[in-house]
Design a protein around this motif. Structure first.
Motif, PDB file in Angstrom:
ATOM      1  N   GLN A 293       0.834  -1.201   0.000  1.00 54.75           N
ATOM      2  CA  GLN A 293       0.000   0.000   0.000  1.00 54.75           C
ATOM      3  C   GLN A 293       0.872   1.256   0.000  1.00 54.75           C
ATOM      4  O   GLN A 293       0.598   2.226  -0.729  1.00 54.75           O
ATOM      5  CB  GLN A 293      -0.910   0.012   1.220  1.00 54.75           C
ATOM      6  CG  GLN A 293      -1.985  -1.073   1.185  1.00 54.75           C
ATOM      7  CD  GLN A 293      -2.893  -0.960   2.399  1.00 54.75           C
ATOM      8  OE1 GLN A 293      -3.638  -0.001   2.540  1.00 54.75           O
ATOM      9  NE2 GLN A 293      -2.825  -1.948   3.280  1.00 54.75           N
ATOM     10  N   ALA A 294       1.939   1.212   0.819  1.00 53.19           N
ATOM     11  CA  ALA A 294       2.833   2.377   0.890  1.00 53.19           C
ATOM     12  C   ALA A 294       3.486   2.626  -0.468  1.00 53.19           C
ATOM     13  O   ALA A 294       3.598   3.775  -0.916  1.00 53.19           O
ATOM     14  CB  ALA A 294       3.887   2.152   1.974  1.00 53.19           C
ATOM     15  N   LEU A 295       3.899   1.548  -1.131  1.00 57.52           N
ATOM     16  CA  LEU A 295       4.559   1.688  -2.440  1.00 57.52           C
ATOM     17  C   LEU A 295       3.630   2.297  -3.479  1.00 57.52           C
ATOM     18  O   LEU A 295       4.029   3.169  -4.255  1.00 57.52           O
ATOM     19  CB  LEU A 295       4.972   0.303  -2.976  1.00 57.52           C
ATOM     20  CG  LEU A 295       6.269  -0.288  -2.475  1.00 57.52           C
ATOM     21  CD1 LEU A 295       6.611  -1.529  -3.288  1.00 57.52           C
ATOM     22  CD2 LEU A 295       7.370   0.736  -2.606  1.00 57.52           C
ATOM     23  N   VAL A 296       2.404   1.799  -3.493  1.00 59.45           N
ATOM     24  CA  VAL A 296       1.448   2.277  -4.493  1.00 59.45           C
ATOM     25  C   VAL A 296       1.150   3.764  -4.269  1.00 59.45           C
ATOM     26  O   VAL A 296       1.148   4.565  -5.205  1.00 59.45           O
ATOM     27  CB  VAL A 296       0.155   1.419  -4.456  1.00 59.45           C
ATOM     28  CG1 VAL A 296      -0.958   2.086  -5.238  1.00 59.45           C
ATOM     29  CG2 VAL A 296       0.442   0.013  -4.999  1.00 59.45           C
ATOM     30  N   LYS A 297       0.959   4.123  -3.007  1.00 56.69           N
ATOM     31  CA  LYS A 297       0.683   5.532  -2.694  1.00 56.69           C
ATOM     32  C   LYS A 297       1.841   6.416  -3.140  1.00 56.69           C
ATOM     33  O   LYS A 297       1.647   7.466  -3.763  1.00 56.69           O
ATOM     34  CB  LYS A 297       0.502   5.711  -1.180  1.00 56.69           C
ATOM     35  CG  LYS A 297      -0.925   5.477  -0.755  1.00 56.69           C
ATOM     36  CD  LYS A 297      -1.091   5.738   0.720  1.00 56.69           C
ATOM     37  CE  LYS A 297      -2.356   5.024   1.174  1.00 56.69           C
ATOM     38  NZ  LYS A 297      -2.306   4.684   2.597  1.00 56.69           N
ATOM     39  N   LEU A 306      -0.753   4.404 -12.225  1.00 58.10           N
ATOM     40  CA  LEU A 306      -0.111   3.126 -11.911  1.00 58.10           C
ATOM     41  C   LEU A 306       0.296   2.377 -13.179  1.00 58.10           C
ATOM     42  O   LEU A 306       0.884   1.307 -13.109  1.00 58.10           O
ATOM     43  CB  LEU A 306      -1.062   2.256 -11.069  1.00 58.10           C
ATOM     44  CG  LEU A 306      -1.355   2.769  -9.654  1.00 58.10           C
ATOM     45  CD1 LEU A 306      -2.314   1.809  -8.935  1.00 58.10           C
ATOM     46  CD2 LEU A 306      -0.067   2.903  -8.845  1.00 58.10           C
ATOM     47  N   ASP A 307      -0.043   2.937 -14.332  1.00 57.99           N
ATOM     48  CA  ASP A 307       0.246   2.231 -15.584  1.00 57.99           C
ATOM     49  C   ASP A 307       1.743   1.940 -15.763  1.00 57.99           C
ATOM     50  O   ASP A 307       2.116   0.962 -16.388  1.00 57.99           O
ATOM     51  CB  ASP A 307      -0.255   3.037 -16.794  1.00 57.99           C
ATOM     52  CG  ASP A 307      -1.781   3.073 -16.842  1.00 57.99           C
ATOM     53  OD1 ASP A 307      -2.411   2.352 -16.022  1.00 57.99           O
ATOM     54  OD2 ASP A 307      -2.340   3.826 -17.669  1.00 57.99           O
ATOM     55  N   ASN A 308       2.576   2.824 -15.221  1.00 62.84           N
ATOM     56  CA  ASN A 308       4.027   2.626 -15.377  1.00 62.84           C
ATOM     57  C   ASN A 308       4.671   2.098 -14.092  1.00 62.84           C
ATOM     58  O   ASN A 308       5.879   2.245 -13.892  1.00 62.84           O
ATOM     59  CB  ASN A 308       4.694   3.943 -15.801  1.00 62.84           C
ATOM     60  CG  ASN A 308       4.553   5.008 -14.705  1.00 62.84           C
ATOM     61  OD1 ASN A 308       3.753   4.843 -13.782  1.00 62.84           O
ATOM     62  ND2 ASN A 308       5.322   6.083 -14.806  1.00 62.84           N
ATOM     63  N   PHE A 309       3.874   1.493 -13.231  1.00 64.96           N
ATOM     64  CA  PHE A 309       4.368   1.012 -11.924  1.00 64.96           C
ATOM     65  C   PHE A 309       5.629   0.156 -12.097  1.00 64.96           C
ATOM     66  O   PHE A 309       6.666   0.402 -11.471  1.00 64.96           O
ATOM     67  CB  PHE A 309       3.252   0.209 -11.242  1.00 64.96           C
ATOM     68  CG  PHE A 309       3.530  -0.143  -9.810  1.00 64.96           C
ATOM     69  CD1 PHE A 309       3.514   0.825  -8.819  1.00 64.96           C
ATOM     70  CD2 PHE A 309       3.804  -1.463  -9.440  1.00 64.96           C
ATOM     71  CE1 PHE A 309       3.759   0.493  -7.479  1.00 64.96           C
ATOM     72  CE2 PHE A 309       4.057  -1.797  -8.116  1.00 64.96           C
ATOM     73  CZ  PHE A 309       4.029  -0.812  -7.140  1.00 64.96           C
ATOM     74  N   GLY A 314      10.607  -2.035  -8.579  1.00 71.61           N
ATOM     75  CA  GLY A 314      10.889  -3.466  -8.620  1.00 71.61           C
ATOM     76  C   GLY A 314      10.671  -4.028  -7.230  1.00 71.61           C
ATOM     77  O   GLY A 314      11.136  -3.438  -6.250  1.00 71.61           O
ATOM     78  N   VAL A 315       9.924  -5.123  -7.130  1.00 73.95           N
ATOM     79  CA  VAL A 315       9.677  -5.739  -5.828  1.00 73.95           C
ATOM     80  C   VAL A 315      10.366  -7.100  -5.798  1.00 73.95           C
ATOM     81  O   VAL A 315      10.036  -7.979  -6.593  1.00 73.95           O
ATOM     82  CB  VAL A 315       8.160  -5.894  -5.573  1.00 73.95           C
ATOM     83  CG1 VAL A 315       7.908  -6.739  -4.321  1.00 73.95           C
ATOM     84  CG2 VAL A 315       7.506  -4.522  -5.417  1.00 73.95           C
TER      85      VAL A 315
END
Ligand code: 26Q
Length: 811
Positions: A293-297, A306-309, A314-315
């Motif tokens: 959640q923190a990463l997405v925010k 988020l299209d270029n997430f 990198g996870v």
């Protein structure tokens, strides 16, 4: 280069902390206050760099890596950070002016022991290397209130005591209350249809847990990049449920709070054995959900979409423990940002990479599906859909091979197979040594290799060698600098320049003096903690690692019992004096491992009580093996025992730490030992034992008869007799049974008896070689010189290149 400080500046900064945090002037401050103030000043310097660096990262908008791991084992931080920032001299002098010795402060720090062993220490070595290489890469884990237990040995038995490291260790943690995240457990799913006839899943009646970030700043050597290790602490959103309390349900009213707080309470101390425990599942989901959640925010703040997430994030999944990152990212994309399945899956797969650290089936995570569904209903429904699509694909690819399809399934026989989920989703999968990567391709993931061979790669493990050489062994490090200059501190391959001195008797003599001084330093510790006087001129033969049957500490003890038997039979036998040093924690519930510790300790006593043997044979079992203790042991070792059954140790990293400190490996063709052999050549290592293929053949043919050795090999027979008659009054029946009893197919699973002769011969070679001082010195300097390849900086550059696709920030 990093800002340089004057002694006065540092002194003033420490005084300011003493005054404002503790209300004291230096002259009236306690040692603890000075220690904490010193740490805070170092922390400030790191924060300043972090902020400077962050502006740069934000303006570059480069891809960043997030290394997810249930474990990190940083050990101590003060010395490491001061070393990395190259500010030791000014701190030393500033503290001197307060009448303080910097070494005393270093010794006050407790280890942050948020891991079991190799996997956790590797994660910390990698964070150090990422920062050193100037890359943006951060860790995510749990802020366990209690780390790996403190081991005590009482009456030759292991006792576990809680490790409340936060007591002093929390000085490095910066809480970020405003970045807390909510994590949801349990509850039920409801299908709701919107006006367009689209179905949505609504999650209701869940229990909420709050994750609070505690950030630890991570420095690298000679680098301005400071990264973050974010540790999540769990708390409850409510203190007590007043409604229930008012109804007199006092215990029930506090249940939810307790449920939340228990999650980050303690690290599971098992490292090679997995049980389907709900608390473990909750720990995994807790830190994964908060992290994702923190990463997405953060990504949305930086890019607005988020299209270029996957292009920017990198996870990395450190073994299967953080696998839930895959379905959790899917959940966020599907439920919170209304992505279509295919698009979400594509982005998630391009984001995830995975390292496997074991092929032992008892260490592979397989969670009971019903338990998983109950704790995490939404994640379960996502994994079911991933599996459904995966199964359709398998049907298409392998229509006639049901066995293979079952083996590759993500859900099979009521279990979620986490490794298969990782391989299905990750775009890169790697093993941790050349041999291990070969085995996972040929065995564990063979079906997947047929589909996507390019997904699989190898990155051999590496170590933060500046900690293990420069910090742990300053005398050796200074001597190398005197000979070859300081370049080796930046580029470990420069250690190879030492090869020039292989024939230089003065250099070899100096090296042996340094080794002896390090042995005396360890001998002092042993005298203090074990009350055993050891001879620094004896061979220090070291086996330090977690206790596990596959690592075969028992084979080592068999050899010692054999030497004992020989001395008893012929007291004049010429045996070069040896000190066998062990350090090992056993998982609290692992009976056989605890028996082996007991055997080592009773043997130690028996040898010590026997005037015929005690000056030639000694065992020292050092309690509470930890990162800090390792830093004391590695520099003092002559022989490095790496004797796992071939095919079982994925890599090993202690082997690398011992090598760089000049110890000679006595090992099997397992894990990274194979690469150590390649680096130093046959004449600078002692290799013994069955090969992976030979072990495999014996198992397949079903011809292994361990009990036959007890009749046919008189040395083994005598050892078994010794254990049956009693060692220091104790009979080790369970150990004997595990090797020979019942004529069952499981006896001596790890081929201790099959490898005994070969080990014994290799040990004789070790004794002979040690007595030739020049030869031994040459072997030792060669090992140091050739150890550069095992630098974590090299590993991280390979990860960056082959797996993550990231570059240094300043490139
Ligand atoms: C999993 C589920 C439930 C409870 C515990 C666990 C668990 C925890 C820790 C399983 C495994 C571990 C740790 C494994 C580990 O340390 N593996 C080692 O990793 C090193 C780094 O790659 C290698 O060098 C070692 O060979 C490998 O044994």
């Amino acid at each position: 280069m990093i800002n340089k400080f004057t002694v006065n500046e540092i002194k003033e900064r420490i005084e300011e902390k003493l005054l404002h945090h503790f209300g004291r002037e230096a002259k009236s401050a306690t040692k603890h206050q000075i220690y904490k103030s010193t740490c805070l000043v170092v922390r400030d310097i790191m924060s300043e760099l972090w902020n400077k660096n962050h502006d740069l990262i934000d303006s570059h908008k480069q891809k960043q890596i997030y290394y997810l791991s249930m474990e990190f084992l940083p050990g101590t931080s003060l010395k490491n950070n001061i070393f990395n920032l190259e500010i030791e001299n000014v701190f030393k002098e500033a503290l001197n002016e307060f009448g303080e010795n910097i070494e005393t402060l270093y010794e006050m720090e407790p280890d942050a022991g948020l891991g079991n062993g190799g996997l956790g220490r590797l994660a910390s070595c990698y964070l150090d290397a990422i920062a050193t290489c100037g890359m943006a890469g951060h860790g995510f884990s749990i802020c366990y209130e209690y780390g790996i237990f403190k081991q005590k040995i009482k009456d030759c038995k292991q006792i576990e005591e809680p490790d409340d490291w936060l007591n002093l260790g929390d000085i490095w943690l910066i809480p970020k209350y405003d970045e807390a995240e909510e994590v949801h457990f349990g509850g039920k799913l409801e299908e709701v249809w919107d006006e367009n006839g689209k179905m949505k899943l609504i999650h209701r009646d869940y229990t909420t847990v709050i994750g609070i970030p505690k950030d630890m700043l991570i420095t690298g050597y000679g680098s301005e990049v400071v990264n973050t290790l974010r540790l999540w602490k769990s708390t409850s959103p409510i203190s007590i449920n007043m409604e229930l309390f008012a109804k007199g349900k006092y215990l029930k009213s506090m249940e939810e709070k307790h449920f939340a707080e228990v999650i980050s309470k303690i690290l599971y101390p098992e490292d090679a054995h997995v049980e389907g425990k709900s608390l473990r599942i909750m720990q995994q989901y807790f830190f994964i959900s908060a992290s994702m959640q923190a990463l997405v925010k953060r990504h949305l703040i930086r890019f607005g979409t988020l299209d270029n997430f996957h292009e920017k994030v990198g996870v990395h999944i450190n073994d299967t423990h953080p696998t839930m990152a895959i379905p959790e990212l899917m959940r966020i994309f599907l439920d919170e940002y209304e992505y279509e399945w295919d698009k979400a899956w594509e982005i998630v797969c391009k984001t995830i990479t995975y390292t496997n650290h074991t092929i032992m089936s008892e260490a592979l995570e397989k969670w009971p599906e019903d338990l998983f569904a109950k704790l995490l209903p939404r994640l379960h429904s996502i994994v079911v859909e991933i599996n459904r699509r995966h199964t359709v694909m398998l049907m298409r690819e392998f229509p006639n091979n049901e066995a293979l399809r079952n083996e590759m399934a993500i859900i099979y026989d009521g279990k979620l197979k986490m490794a298969n989920l990782c391989v299905a989703a990750a775009h890169k999968v790697n093993g941790v040594s050349a041999l291990h990567s070969k085995i996972i391709k040929e065995k564990l993931f063979n079906g997947f290799v047929k589909l996507t061979p390019d997904k699989f790669t190898n990155v051999t493990n590496g170590i933060a060698y500046r900690r293990w050489l420069c910090q742990a062994n300053p005398k050796l490090s200074d001597f190398i600098e005197e000979l070859c200059g300081s370049e080796f501190k930046y580029n470990a391959m420069n250690l190879e320049n030492l090869m020039k001195y292989k024939e230089d008797s003065n250099v070899l003599e100096r090296l042996s003096i340094i080794k002896r001084e390090n042995k005396i330093r360890l001998a002092d510790y042993i005298k203090k903690h074990n009350n055993i006087i050891v001879n620094p001129d004896s061979i220090f033969d070291v086996q330090v690692k977690r206790l596990h049957e596959y690592k075969r500490q028992l084979l080592n003890l068999f050899h010692i019992m054999d030497l004992y038997n020989q001395l008893k039979e012929n007291p004049n036998k010429d045996i070069y004096p040896r000190t066998f040093i062990f350090g090992a924690k056993a998982a609290a519930g692992y009976h056989m491992a605890k028996q082996i510790i007991s055997l080592a300790c009773h043997l130690s006593k028996m040898l010590e009580d026997d005037p015929v043997v005690r000056d030639r044979l000694k065992i020292v079992f050092l309690e509470n093996y930890s990162v800090s203790l390792a830093e004391l042991i590695m520099p003092a070792a002559d022989v490095s025992e790496q004797i796992s059954l071939a095919g079982k140790e994925a890599s090993g990293t202690g082997n690398m730490k011992l090598m760089i400190n000049g110890a000679i490996t006595l090992g099997t063709m397992d894990g990274a030992n194979v690469e150590i052999l390649n680096a130093v050549g046959n004449e600078n290592i002692f290799i013994f034992g069955l090969l992976v293929d030979e072990v495999e053949k014996i198992i397949q043919s079903g011809i292994y008869r361990p009990w036959a050795y007890c009749h046919e090999n008189k040395y083994i027979a005598n050892i078994i007799k010794l254990m049956t008659d009693g060692i220091d009054g104790i009979v080790f029946g369970d150990i004997i049974n595990s090797l020979t009893a019942g004529y069952n197919s499981n006896a001596d699973q790890y081929f201790v008896l099959a490898d005994f002769d070969s080990y014994k011969m290799a040990q004789e070679d070790v004794s002979l070689a040690y007595q030739n001082k020049t030869k031994w010195g040459q072997m030792s300097i060669t090992n140091i010189a050739k150890s550069g390849i095992f630098s974590a900086d090299r590993s991280i550059k390979e990860y960056a290149d082959k797996i993550w696709g990231i570059k240094p920030i300043n490139d």
